[in-house]
Design a protein around this motif. Structure first.
Motif, PDB file in Angstrom:
ATOM      1  N   TYR A  32      15.022 -31.448  41.412  1.00  0.00           N
ATOM      2  CA  TYR A  32      16.080 -31.327  40.239  1.00  0.00           C
ATOM      3  C   TYR A  32      15.417 -30.870  38.954  1.00  0.00           C
ATOM      4  CZ  TYR A  32      18.911 -34.676  43.198  1.00  0.00           C
ATOM      5  OH  TYR A  32      19.414 -35.042  44.235  1.00  0.00           O
ATOM      6  N   GLN A  85      16.537 -30.590  34.780  1.00  0.00           N
ATOM      7  CA  GLN A  85      17.165 -31.675  33.576  1.00  0.00           C
ATOM      8  C   GLN A  85      17.036 -30.692  32.187  1.00  0.00           C
ATOM      9  OE1 GLN A  85      16.101 -35.182  32.435  1.00  0.00           O
ATOM     10  NE2 GLN A  85      18.302 -35.874  31.990  1.00  0.00           N
ATOM     11  N   GLY A 133      18.619 -33.601  27.202  1.00  0.00           N
ATOM     12  CA  GLY A 133      19.975 -34.439  27.083  1.00  0.00           C
ATOM     13  C   GLY A 133      21.011 -34.238  27.947  1.00  0.00           C
ATOM     14  N   ARG A 134      20.830 -33.772  28.998  1.00  0.00           N
ATOM     15  CA  ARG A 134      22.149 -33.594  29.929  1.00  0.00           C
ATOM     16  C   ARG A 134      21.592 -34.103  31.443  1.00  0.00           C
ATOM     17  NH1 ARG A 134      24.602 -28.799  28.400  1.00  0.00           N
ATOM     18  NH2 ARG A 134      26.210 -29.639  30.188  1.00  0.00           N
ATOM     19  N   GLY A 135      22.633 -34.138  32.280  1.00  0.00           N
ATOM     20  CA  GLY A 135      22.631 -34.597  33.463  1.00  0.00           C
ATOM     21  C   GLY A 135      21.394 -33.831  34.316  1.00  0.00           C
ATOM     22  N   LEU A 136      21.286 -33.897  35.710  1.00  0.00           N
ATOM     23  CA  LEU A 136      20.476 -33.268  36.515  1.00  0.00           C
ATOM     24  C   LEU A 136      21.113 -32.346  37.416  1.00  0.00           C
ATOM     25  CD1 LEU A 136      18.519 -35.710  35.488  1.00  0.00           C
ATOM     26  CD2 LEU A 136      17.347 -35.685  37.732  1.00  0.00           C
ATOM     27  N   HIS A 182      20.857 -30.581  41.044  1.00  0.00           N
ATOM     28  CA  HIS A 182      20.144 -30.285  42.365  1.00  0.00           C
ATOM     29  C   HIS A 182      19.703 -28.988  42.556  1.00  0.00           C
ATOM     30  CE1 HIS A 182      20.011 -29.993  46.968  1.00  0.00           C
ATOM     31  NE2 HIS A 182      19.173 -30.724  46.593  1.00  0.00           N
ATOM     32  N   PHE A 208      11.984 -32.518  38.292  1.00  0.00           N
ATOM     33  CA  PHE A 208      11.722 -33.912  38.706  1.00  0.00           C
ATOM     34  C   PHE A 208      11.637 -33.604  40.211  1.00  0.00           C
ATOM     35  CE2 PHE A 208      11.918 -36.368  35.096  1.00  0.00           C
ATOM     36  CZ  PHE A 208      12.610 -35.554  34.117  1.00  0.00           C
ATOM     37  N   PHE A 243      12.594 -41.327  41.247  1.00  0.00           N
ATOM     38  CA  PHE A 243      12.191 -39.757  40.622  1.00  0.00           C
ATOM     39  C   PHE A 243      10.643 -40.212  40.177  1.00  0.00           C
ATOM     40  CE2 PHE A 243      15.671 -37.125  40.211  1.00  0.00           C
ATOM     41  CZ  PHE A 243      16.720 -38.029  40.534  1.00  0.00           C
ATOM     42  N   GLY A 244       9.999 -38.973  40.246  1.00  0.00           N
ATOM     43  CA  GLY A 244       8.813 -38.929  39.629  1.00  0.00           C
ATOM     44  C   GLY A 244       8.905 -38.818  38.028  1.00  0.00           C
ATOM     45  N   ALA A 245       7.835 -38.565  37.401  1.00  0.00           N
ATOM     46  CA  ALA A 245       7.530 -38.463  35.856  1.00  0.00           C
ATOM     47  C   ALA A 245       8.188 -37.198  35.449  1.00  0.00           C
ATOM     48  CB  ALA A 245       6.259 -38.715  35.572  1.00  0.00           C
ATOM     49  N   GLY A 246       8.043 -36.299  36.294  1.00  0.00           N
ATOM     50  CA  GLY A 246       8.711 -34.813  35.713  1.00  0.00           C
ATOM     51  C   GLY A 246       7.665 -33.977  35.276  1.00  0.00           C
ATOM     52  N   ARG A 281       7.702 -30.932  32.214  1.00  0.00           N
ATOM     53  CA  ARG A 281       8.346 -30.167  31.275  1.00  0.00           C
ATOM     54  C   ARG A 281       7.924 -28.871  31.253  1.00  0.00           C
ATOM     55  NH1 ARG A 281       7.086 -34.952  28.929  1.00  0.00           N
ATOM     56  NH2 ARG A 281       5.587 -33.945  27.372  1.00  0.00           N
TER      57      ARG A 281
END
Lengths: 106, 116
Positions: free
Chosen positions: A35, A37, A40-43, A45, A88, A96-99, A101
């Motif tokens: 995913y 992101q 500040g928004r949704g994820l 897919h 993520f 979920f994993g930590a992601g 950036r």
């Protein structure tokens, strides 16, 4: 509890370069999903890979899965500034994993 | 297709009050919805799995009496933060998937809760 971890935690590249993110998980899975992101928004897919698949492509995205190592990787080719976001992975139980950036510099 | 609407997108409330967040699947039915909490620059922490017509399954450490989840229909799940405190301030996100899984889950746009 979280299922796994992505690495690196942060990645900064120039536009046009490829970006590779890795995800490790702990338990057996039926599928793994990636995913994206924006802040500040949704994820959103991106791609789902099933446990019996080893590689999957979608546009500039390439995902690999190694169930023996309990790991997956997401490759974004020819990155663009608009790819800047957090990425993520999630296992089938939606943990979920930590992601990672990702910052793509123009 | 597969749109999830989450409302409100942001809310400010006073300590001690309750806040309800709605998660609605607009063009599909979902027996299961997930609720997450996310702190700045951190990952999504699964709070609970919302099951239509039955009690939600809460993750360890999540207070079920504080975070009330109701999934009364195949298209609507609600999260109520009861007696909110400043430490409950966070970004809350829901997700759902069509019954014909496994497909990727669709996420709501999230709710920014600030408790003052």
């Amino acid at each position: 509890s979280q299922q796994g971890e992505e690495d690196p935690q942060a990645l900064s590249i120039q536009e046009g370069e490829n970006a590779t993110m890795n995800c490790s998980y702990k338990t057996s899975i039926n599928n793994l999903q990636w995913y994206r992101q924006n802040s500040g928004r949704g994820l959103v897919h991106l791609i789902l890979i099933r446990s019996n698949e080893r590689e999957k492509h979608s546009g500039r995205l390439r995902v690999t899965l190694d169930t023996s190592k309990k790991s997956s990787s997401l490759l974004i080719t020819a990155s663009r500034a608009a790819d800047t976001a957090s990425y993520f992975c999630a296992t089938g139980d939606m943990r979920f994993g930590a992601g990672t950036r990702l910052t793509v510099k123009p | 297709g597969a749109v999830v609407s989450q409302h409100p997108s942001w809310v400010i409330c006073k300590s001690g009050t309750s806040v309800k967040i709605e998660c609605r699947s607009l063009d599909f039915q979902a027996t299961t919805m997930f609720w997450y909490r996310q702190f700045p620059k951190q990952s999504l922490m699964l709070m609970a799995t919302s099951n239509e017509g039955s009690k939600a399954t809460y993750e360890q450490g999540v207070e079920k009496d504080k975070f009330l989840i109701n999934h009364a229909s195949l298209t609507l799940s609600t999260l109520t933060v009861t007696s909110a405190h400043p430490e409950d301030s966070s970004f809350y996100i829901c997700s759902a998937s069509p019954l014909t899984a496994p497909y990727g889950y669709t996420f709501g746009s999230g709710t920014r809760l600030t408790v003052v």
